[in-house]
Design a protein around this motif. Structure first.
Motif, PDB file in Angstrom:
ATOM      1  N   UNK A 108      -3.570  82.366  15.663  1.00 21.81           N
ATOM      2  CA  UNK A 108      -2.681  83.018  16.638  1.00 21.81           C
ATOM      3  C   UNK A 108      -3.477  83.552  17.816  1.00 21.81           C
ATOM      4  N   UNK A 109      -4.623  84.167  17.525  1.00 19.67           N
ATOM      5  CA  UNK A 109      -5.470  84.707  18.597  1.00 19.67           C
ATOM      6  C   UNK A 109      -5.952  83.589  19.526  1.00 19.67           C
ATOM      7  N   UNK A 110      -6.334  82.467  18.930  1.00 21.23           N
ATOM      8  CA  UNK A 110      -6.812  81.332  19.721  1.00 21.23           C
ATOM      9  C   UNK A 110      -5.679  80.787  20.598  1.00 21.23           C
ATOM     10  N   UNK A 111      -4.500  80.719  20.001  1.00 22.82           N
ATOM     11  CA  UNK A 111      -3.334  80.272  20.765  1.00 22.82           C
ATOM     12  C   UNK A 111      -3.092  81.206  21.962  1.00 22.82           C
ATOM     13  N   UNK A 112      -3.158  82.517  21.726  1.00 23.77           N
ATOM     14  CA  UNK A 112      -2.937  83.472  22.816  1.00 23.77           C
ATOM     15  C   UNK A 112      -3.994  83.311  23.913  1.00 23.77           C
ATOM     16  N   UNK A 113      -5.222  82.978  23.496  1.00 24.57           N
ATOM     17  CA  UNK A 113      -6.281  82.717  24.486  1.00 24.57           C
ATOM     18  C   UNK A 113      -5.918  81.489  25.322  1.00 24.57           C
ATOM     19  N   UNK A 114      -5.338  80.489  24.684  1.00 26.03           N
ATOM     20  CA  UNK A 114      -4.907  79.289  25.419  1.00 26.03           C
ATOM     21  C   UNK A 114      -3.821  79.634  26.442  1.00 26.03           C
ATOM     22  N   UNK A 115      -2.926  80.540  26.057  1.00 22.78           N
ATOM     23  CA  UNK A 115      -1.866  80.965  26.984  1.00 22.78           C
ATOM     24  C   UNK A 115      -2.481  81.702  28.179  1.00 22.78           C
ATOM     25  N   UNK A 116      -3.441  82.583  27.907  1.00 23.50           N
ATOM     26  CA  UNK A 116      -4.113  83.315  28.995  1.00 23.50           C
ATOM     27  C   UNK A 116      -4.810  82.359  29.946  1.00 23.50           C
ATOM     28  N   UNK A 117      -5.485  81.366  29.382  1.00 23.21           N
ATOM     29  CA  UNK A 117      -6.186  80.386  30.227  1.00 23.21           C
ATOM     30  C   UNK A 117      -5.191  79.601  31.080  1.00 23.21           C
ATOM     31  N   UNK A 118      -4.060  79.260  30.478  1.00 23.82           N
ATOM     32  CA  UNK A 118      -3.038  78.521  31.225  1.00 23.82           C
ATOM     33  C   UNK A 118      -2.556  79.374  32.397  1.00 23.82           C
ATOM     34  N   UNK A 119      -2.324  80.652  32.130  1.00 24.01           N
ATOM     35  CA  UNK A 119      -1.875  81.552  33.195  1.00 24.01           C
ATOM     36  C   UNK A 119      -2.938  81.686  34.281  1.00 24.01           C
ATOM     37  N   UNK A 120      -4.199  81.837  33.849  1.00 21.81           N
ATOM     38  CA  UNK A 120      -5.287  81.958  34.834  1.00 21.81           C
ATOM     39  C   UNK A 120      -5.425  80.711  35.695  1.00 21.81           C
ATOM     40  N   UNK A 121      -4.992  79.579  35.138  1.00 23.80           N
ATOM     41  CA  UNK A 121      -5.047  78.333  35.910  1.00 23.80           C
ATOM     42  C   UNK A 121      -3.788  78.171  36.767  1.00 23.80           C
ATOM     43  N   UNK A 122      -2.932  79.204  36.793  1.00 24.23           N
ATOM     44  CA  UNK A 122      -1.750  79.181  37.661  1.00 24.23           C
ATOM     45  C   UNK A 122      -0.522  78.557  37.021  1.00 24.23           C
ATOM     46  N   UNK A 123      -0.607  78.275  35.723  1.00 25.91           N
ATOM     47  CA  UNK A 123       0.559  77.680  35.064  1.00 25.91           C
ATOM     48  C   UNK A 123       1.545  78.771  34.647  1.00 25.91           C
ATOM     49  N   UNK A 124       2.764  78.336  34.353  1.00 25.78           N
ATOM     50  CA  UNK A 124       3.831  79.259  33.986  1.00 25.78           C
ATOM     51  C   UNK A 124       4.176  79.049  32.519  1.00 25.78           C
ATOM     52  N   UNK A 125       4.443  80.140  31.812  1.00 27.60           N
ATOM     53  CA  UNK A 125       4.732  80.026  30.380  1.00 27.60           C
ATOM     54  C   UNK A 125       5.984  80.831  30.041  1.00 27.60           C
ATOM     55  N   UNK A 126       6.901  80.196  29.313  1.00 26.18           N
ATOM     56  CA  UNK A 126       7.999  80.936  28.701  1.00 26.18           C
ATOM     57  C   UNK A 126       7.878  80.721  27.211  1.00 26.18           C
ATOM     58  N   UNK A 127       7.750  81.820  26.455  1.00 21.12           N
ATOM     59  CA  UNK A 127       7.638  81.661  25.008  1.00 21.12           C
ATOM     60  C   UNK A 127       8.551  82.632  24.280  1.00 21.12           C
ATOM     61  N   UNK A 128       9.162  82.130  23.215  1.00 22.78           N
ATOM     62  CA  UNK A 128      10.077  82.981  22.463  1.00 22.78           C
ATOM     63  C   UNK A 128       9.380  83.535  21.234  1.00 22.78           C
ATOM     64  N   UNK A 129       9.896  84.641  20.762  1.00 21.65           N
ATOM     65  CA  UNK A 129       9.337  85.272  19.566  1.00 21.65           C
ATOM     66  C   UNK A 129      10.363  86.256  19.013  1.00 21.65           C
ATOM     67  N   UNK A 130      10.185  86.629  17.747  1.00 19.20           N
ATOM     68  CA  UNK A 130      11.049  87.669  17.183  1.00 19.20           C
ATOM     69  C   UNK A 130      10.531  89.050  17.513  1.00 19.20           C
ATOM     70  N   UNK A 131       9.200  89.150  17.693  1.00 23.92           N
ATOM     71  CA  UNK A 131       8.608  90.477  17.872  1.00 23.92           C
ATOM     72  C   UNK A 131       7.722  90.567  19.102  1.00 23.92           C
TER      73      UNK A 131
END
Ligand SMILES: Nc1ncnc2c1ncn2[C@@H]1O[C@H](COP(=O)(O)OP(=O)(O)OP(=O)(O)O)[C@@H](O)[C@H]1O
Ligand SMILES: [Mg+2]
Length: 300
Positions: free
Chosen positions: A163-186
């Motif tokens: 999960x931590x590695x996945x979150x790092x991937x999301x941060x990198x995507x954002x830093x590269x100017x990409x947009x992310x929409x992700x769903x979660x329960x919490x």
């Protein structure tokens, strides 16, 4: 602001059953948006509408400035469906390589992402464990470096390190100017990477809030321990400081908002130990909005 996701008055009824009602939401380019809600709230319905997997009963959608039916939009999106069905005897690696070939990009990222997520790609699709299936789903969503990532419960089935590695991937995507929409329960799963979060309940968007603003609203317990007793007057009347207790060498209180004044007061003495509890944003978020639900802010 360039809008990457625009939904206006978006509704989906399954017969008479409400999937989603009157969603108006804008997600800006470069933003990470956490989409939260309990089971049956309408998260998957929203995501499927945005990606033209299902068609709305009413409302308007623009994705990357275009109609979601436009095939040029598809190539720029990475999508992780909520219930991923990966079956058959083909090995996961072959499946991903096939996708890369069809899309015309992403092949070189397969081993890189597989290593980061510790995914076993040598297993046939039908025999993948739940977690490994989710990893294959994430690899295919990320591997072509899409401008927009839409991820339906991406952390489900992943162990904490992955999960931590996945979150790092999301941060990198954002830093590269990409947009992310992700769903979660919490909220806890997404708060460290999200710029804003929205809560959907019973098919309605009941709250949208910036995570930084939420954190500023948070009340947290703080403790300072000093090398010698401190005078209570030094800590009285500080902005945002409540429930102050000065007992010998210890100062305990809660702070509402920024800890700045308290930190500066404490810095005049020798601090030997300090405790600051991470605020429970979810609690604040839900408490804050449950009262306002009827006239909730449903814009963006
Ligand atoms: N294909 C369908 N036919 C009929 N009703 C549906 C269908 N898909 C969803 N619904 C209903 O729409 C509502 C929203 O469901 P949705 O799957 O979007 O929720 P969700 O937020 O993704 O929930 P979960 O956290 O369980 O994945 C629910 O009441 C659900 O029963
Ligand atoms: Mg769902």
């Amino acid at each position: 602001m360039t809008a990457v996701i625009e939904a206006e008055g978006l509704s989906k009824f399954y017969g008479r059953r409400r999937g989603l009602e009157n969603l108006t939401l804008t997600v800006a380019a470069g933003e990470v948006f956490g989409y939260l809600g309990p089971n049956g709230a309408g998260k998957t319905t929203t995501i499927r509408l945005l990606l033209d997997v299902i068609r709305p009963t009413r409302g308007r959608i623009r994705i990357l400035g275009k109609d979601p039916r436009d095939h040029r939009v598809r190539a720029r999106i990475g999508y992780l469906p909520g219930e991923l069905s990966l079956e058959g005897t083909e090995r996961a690696r072959e499946y991903l390589e096939f996708l890369a070939q069809v899309r015309g990009s992403g092949r070189s990222q397969i081993p890189v992402l597989a290593e980061r997520l510790e995914a076993d790609l040598s297993v046939s699709m039908g025999k993948l464990s739940k977690g490994n299936k989710q990893k294959v789903g994430l690899i295919q969503a990320f591997m072509h470096n899409p401008d927009l990532l839409v991820l339906d419960e991406p952390t489900s089935g992943l162990d904490p390190l992955v999960q931590q590695e996945f979150l790092a991937m999301v941060r990198e995507a954002r830093n590269a100017g990409r947009t992310v929409l992700m769903s979660s329960h919490v909220l806890a799963e997404v708060e460290h990477v999200s710029d804003r979060v929205g809560v959907v309940r019973g098919g309605r968007l009941v709250a949208v809030e910036g995570v930084a603003a939420l954190r500023e609203k948070a009340i947290r317990r703080v403790e300072f321990h000093f090398d010698a007793p401190v005078p209570p007057e030094a800590f009285e009347g500080l902005p945002g400081v409540r429930d102050l207790r000065v007992e010998g060498t210890a100062v305990r209180c809660t702070i509402d908002g920024r800890p700045d004044a308290l930190i500066k007061a404490a810095a005049r003495f020798t601090v030997v130990h300090m405790v600051s509890e991470e605020p429970d944003l979810e609690e604040i978020f839900l408490a804050y909005y449950s009262e306002e639900e009827d006239h909730a802010y449903a814009g963006a």
